[in-house]
Every structure is written in C-alpha cells, then in structure tokens.
Design an enzyme around this catalytic site. Sequence first.
Site, PDB file in Angstrom:
ATOM      1  CG  ASN A  82     -98.210  23.734 -50.108  1.00 31.55           C
ATOM      2  OD1 ASN A  82     -97.029  23.396 -50.266  1.00 31.55           O
ATOM      3  ND2 ASN A  82     -98.714  24.035 -48.930  1.00 31.55           N
ATOM      4  N   GLY A 137    -103.588  27.545 -32.416  1.00 32.10           N
ATOM      5  CA  GLY A 137    -103.785  28.956 -32.060  1.00 32.10           C
ATOM      6  C   GLY A 137    -105.186  29.454 -32.368  1.00 32.10           C
ATOM      7  CD  GLU A 138    -106.510  29.400 -37.665  1.00 31.37           C
ATOM      8  OE1 GLU A 138    -107.450  28.697 -38.070  1.00 31.37           O
ATOM      9  OE2 GLU A 138    -105.528  29.701 -38.367  1.00 31.37           O
ATOM     10  NE  ARG A 174     -95.862  27.052 -47.930  1.00 31.22           N
ATOM     11  CZ  ARG A 174     -96.755  27.031 -46.994  1.00 31.22           C
ATOM     12  NH1 ARG A 174     -97.875  26.394 -47.169  1.00 31.22           N
ATOM     13  NH2 ARG A 174     -96.549  27.641 -45.858  1.00 31.22           N
ATOM     14  NE  ARG A 187     -91.288  20.335 -37.834  1.00 32.38           N
ATOM     15  CZ  ARG A 187     -91.779  21.287 -38.619  1.00 32.38           C
ATOM     16  NH1 ARG A 187     -91.105  22.411 -38.806  1.00 32.38           N
ATOM     17  NH2 ARG A 187     -92.932  21.140 -39.215  1.00 32.38           N
ATOM     18  N   GLY A 244     -96.584  22.413 -37.192  1.00 33.79           N
ATOM     19  CA  GLY A 244     -95.346  23.183 -37.064  1.00 33.79           C
ATOM     20  C   GLY A 244     -95.684  24.482 -36.333  1.00 33.79           C
ATOM     21  CG  HIS A 304     -94.790  28.714 -40.121  1.00 39.05           C
ATOM     22  ND1 HIS A 304     -94.602  28.318 -38.815  1.00 39.05           N
ATOM     23  CD2 HIS A 304     -95.276  27.633 -40.778  1.00 39.05           C
ATOM     24  CE1 HIS A 304     -94.946  27.050 -38.694  1.00 39.05           C
ATOM     25  NE2 HIS A 304     -95.355  26.604 -39.871  1.00 39.05           N
TER      26      HIS A 304
HETATM   27  P1  AMP Z   1    -102.368  22.818 -38.467  1.00 43.20           P
HETATM   28  O1  AMP Z   1    -101.003  22.234 -38.723  1.00 43.20           O
HETATM   29  O2  AMP Z   1    -102.402  24.314 -38.495  1.00 43.20           O
HETATM   30  O3  AMP Z   1    -103.461  22.185 -39.286  1.00 43.20           O
HETATM   31  O4  AMP Z   1    -102.729  22.434 -36.934  1.00 43.20           O
HETATM   32  C1  AMP Z   1    -102.788  21.110 -36.492  1.00 43.20           C
HETATM   33  C2  AMP Z   1    -102.862  21.099 -34.965  1.00 43.20           C
HETATM   34  O5  AMP Z   1    -104.007  21.859 -34.539  1.00 43.20           O
HETATM   35  C3  AMP Z   1    -103.027  19.694 -34.373  1.00 43.20           C
HETATM   36  O6  AMP Z   1    -102.175  19.566 -33.250  1.00 43.20           O
HETATM   37  C4  AMP Z   1    -104.475  19.696 -33.928  1.00 43.20           C
HETATM   38  O7  AMP Z   1    -104.713  18.837 -32.850  1.00 43.20           O
HETATM   39  C5  AMP Z   1    -104.644  21.141 -33.495  1.00 43.20           C
HETATM   40  N1  AMP Z   1    -106.053  21.488 -33.341  1.00 43.20           N
HETATM   41  C6  AMP Z   1    -107.006  21.588 -34.285  1.00 43.20           C
HETATM   42  N2  AMP Z   1    -108.203  21.862 -33.711  1.00 43.20           N
HETATM   43  C7  AMP Z   1    -108.000  21.919 -32.360  1.00 43.20           C
HETATM   44  C8  AMP Z   1    -108.830  22.162 -31.210  1.00 43.20           C
HETATM   45  N3  AMP Z   1    -110.127  22.397 -31.333  1.00 43.20           N
HETATM   46  N4  AMP Z   1    -108.247  22.150 -29.988  1.00 43.20           N
HETATM   47  C9  AMP Z   1    -106.927  21.913 -29.868  1.00 43.20           C
HETATM   48  N5  AMP Z   1    -106.099  21.688 -30.885  1.00 43.20           N
HETATM   49  C10 AMP Z   1    -106.623  21.682 -32.128  1.00 43.20           C
END
Ligand code: AMP
Length: 414
Positions: free
Chosen positions: A7, A343-344, A99, A250, A221, A189
């Site tokens: 990537n 979301g996770e 990617r 954004r 994003g 995405h």
């Molecule tokens: P990603 O781009 O998928 O890596 O997601 C990054 C975002 O996930 C950032 O805003 C992080 O603060 C958020 N994030 C990661 N872990 C947590 C958590 N335990 N609670 C809330 N937000 C989280």
Amino acid sequence: MNILVINSGSSSLKFQIIETDQTLIDSSTDKIKLKGLIDRIGTQALAKISVPNGIEIKESVAIRDHSAALDYIFKKITSGTLNLDGIFSLSDIHAIGHRVVHGGEKFSKSVLVDKTVLKSIEDCIDLAPLHNPANLKGIQATLALFGEKVPHAVVFDTAFHSTIPEVNYLYALPYQYYRRYRIRKYGFHGLSHRYVSYHYRKKVGIERDKVNIITVHLGNGCSICSIKEGKSFNTSMGFTPLAGLIMGTRAGDIDASIPEYLAHKEGITLSDIDILLNKASGLLGISGLTNDMRELLDEEREHHDRRATLAIDMFTMRIKHYLGAYLAEMGGADAIIFTGGIGENSSEVRRRICEGLQFLGIELNEQANKEKCLGVEGDISTPNSKVKAWVIPTNEELMIARDTFRCVNGLPAF
Ligand code: AMP
C-alpha cells in the site's frame, strides 16, 4: 502462496507478507508472516517491521525513494535476523498485490498488471492526483525489483462500488459534464466494505445475493455503504473521498456554495479551501483540539469540553442521517456493521449512533456492545432487534492478498 501486499503512499510504503490459499474458505488458513511501514520516504525515514514471532525493528534510516525502501525491506528479510517462516530470498515471494485508490470506470475488479493496465491507472491520475501517482511508484518499484516474471495484481478501492446504479452515482449537474469528464460518484474504502460484507455472509451462512446490509467504516477516513443483494448500492464518499460523513480532518458533505463564499471572504484560493476541507475540518475543525476520536472522548469525559462533545455529536448525527437515508433507499436492511478504528473499538460512539433508532428496528444489546472492542467481532444487538448490529474488524490487506491469489490462479472474484 506468499503474497507481498503493498500500500504505497506518496512518502510511505505499508507492506505485509501474507500466506494465503483462497481456495480454502476458512480464513484461519491465511497467515501474516510480516508487517511493516516505512514513513517519510525521501528524507530520514522511519522504518517499522514486525513479525508474529515477536521480533520488531524500529529504526531511523535515510531512504531516498520507494525502490530504496523495497531494497531496505529485502535486505532485512534476507539477512535472516527476522527469522521468517519460509521466506529466505526474493524467490519465496510468489506474487505481489498492490492497492490502487482509483480505477475510474475502467476497473470493476482486481486485475493482473500489464502495460495496458498501467496506462489505465495513469489515465486515472486526473481523478486521484494525490493517490494514483503514489500507488504507481510502488508498482514501478516492485516491477524493478522482482521483474515481470513474478505476477503483480492491482486491487482498486473504487472497484466494489462499480455496481452503484446511475440513479445513485450521478450528480445533478448538466449531464454533459458526466459525459465529458466522468464527474460522478466513485466511492472509496471498497476493500473494507467488501471484506466486511464477505465476512458477514460467511458468519451468518447466506449466499451473496441474499446480503442486504449497511456497512459503516469509521476510521480517520469514514464512509458508509448500502449493500443490496450483495452489491454496493450507494456509498457516502463521492467523486473524491471528501464527501459524506464527518471524518478526522475532512468536512464531509457541505453546501457546494461555501467554497466560493469563503474564498471571497477570506481572500484565499480554491486550492487553499481544498486543503482546509481535507486537512483542517471534520472532528479537528469542530473541536479545535484533535482529529483523534479517542482523545475527544477523553476530553469529554475528563474535562466536559463543549466542543469535543459537539464534534462527537455532529459525527454521530451525520451517521444517523445516512443510516436513515440508506434504509429508505434500499427498503430496509438485515444488519448494520461497524468497522474501522472507531467502529471496531468505541462502544460509546456505536451507542450514540444507535440511540433512538429503535423505531427503525435497531436495538443494541448494551453488554454485547461493550464487549466487542479491540478486535472482537460479533452481534451487538438484542435478539428482538429487527435490524441486527454487528462489529466486524476490517482487513484490507487480506482482501488484497486473496484477490491477488485469485487473479494469479484465474479464479473468479468473490
Ligand atoms: P483507523 O483510521 O481505522 O486506524 O482509525 C483511527 C481512528 O480510530 C482514530 O480516530 C482513533 O482515535 C480511533 N480509535 C482507535 N481506538 C479507539 C478507541 N478505543 N476508542 C475510540 N476511538 C478509537
């Protein structure tokens, strides 16, 4: 088959080596053998490599370009210090998957790289001036190192959305601008939405054409996708990844007249405004504090910061807005699925999104919602919930590895 997944960004190279044999449906057969990131290519770069056996490398090293980054990685691999399972030299890499962000209207699935494909990716530079040139740098670097005998595949972020019907992908601009310049919604995405959708149908044991769900990817994003009969039906990102949901930096959807008004008021150019909308808006712009959801939730909890709360509330409200719209457009759905860093991991954000949506048939199980964090997947809704809610951690790299395997072996896409 050992697949090198690349990537490539303008000054970064993310990579994994994944052993996959996608003729076996059970994903426990996929093995990550190495992961890494080289950042700030072109200057004193930061290199991180980690191996499941616990060995980790973190170092600052001068790396001039993407080819030098690959040389660095393979010196580390062949030195033997990483003690990699079954990978000793370049010949132990059997295929490479890249990617590519934008495939325009040309690519509706992953393909093997040849001269025509490279030319088509170049043709899409106009549509993704930041991303596609960076992706091409990665492809050129692996072609130079491995040669054309090792198959290279390209996996597009836009491809999954090629099924979106015209009624959803056209903007209500004069039609000639679509004909002349292909101005339309492309969506992004796609790897994440597709992976999550695939994983869900395997989990609940249904055929692809029975999948009617909404996938909600919330990371730095963010985008949301309605998947009708297994196919992308609508998505919130548009001509570029700026549209739709509020994101880390954004703005997402705004009134199209704002840029002109702001340019006039502030005496700044349209390209300044483009930067402002992409880099200084969203959670960061509203809160004035950070683009990081975890930090905003901490600020809210510990200091009752009004603008941190406002940013989180606007973020969750925009998602409700799209959920309602997509449920109406597709005539209901069986489940909504959360993925991406927020979301996770954030049960609080998921709770706020689903709060008050019982009338749509969405009922969260509070306990299950709290438990599904840090890579734990599963159903977070009550047994009575008409529309189920799930958490499924995304895995875009695995998607690239599996698609590469399929392209190399001439298997149909799934
Ligand atoms: P990603 O781009 O998928 O890596 O997601 C990054 C975002 O996930 C950032 O805003 C992080 O603060 C958020 N994030 C990661 N872990 C947590 C958590 N335990 N609670 C809330 N937000 C989280």
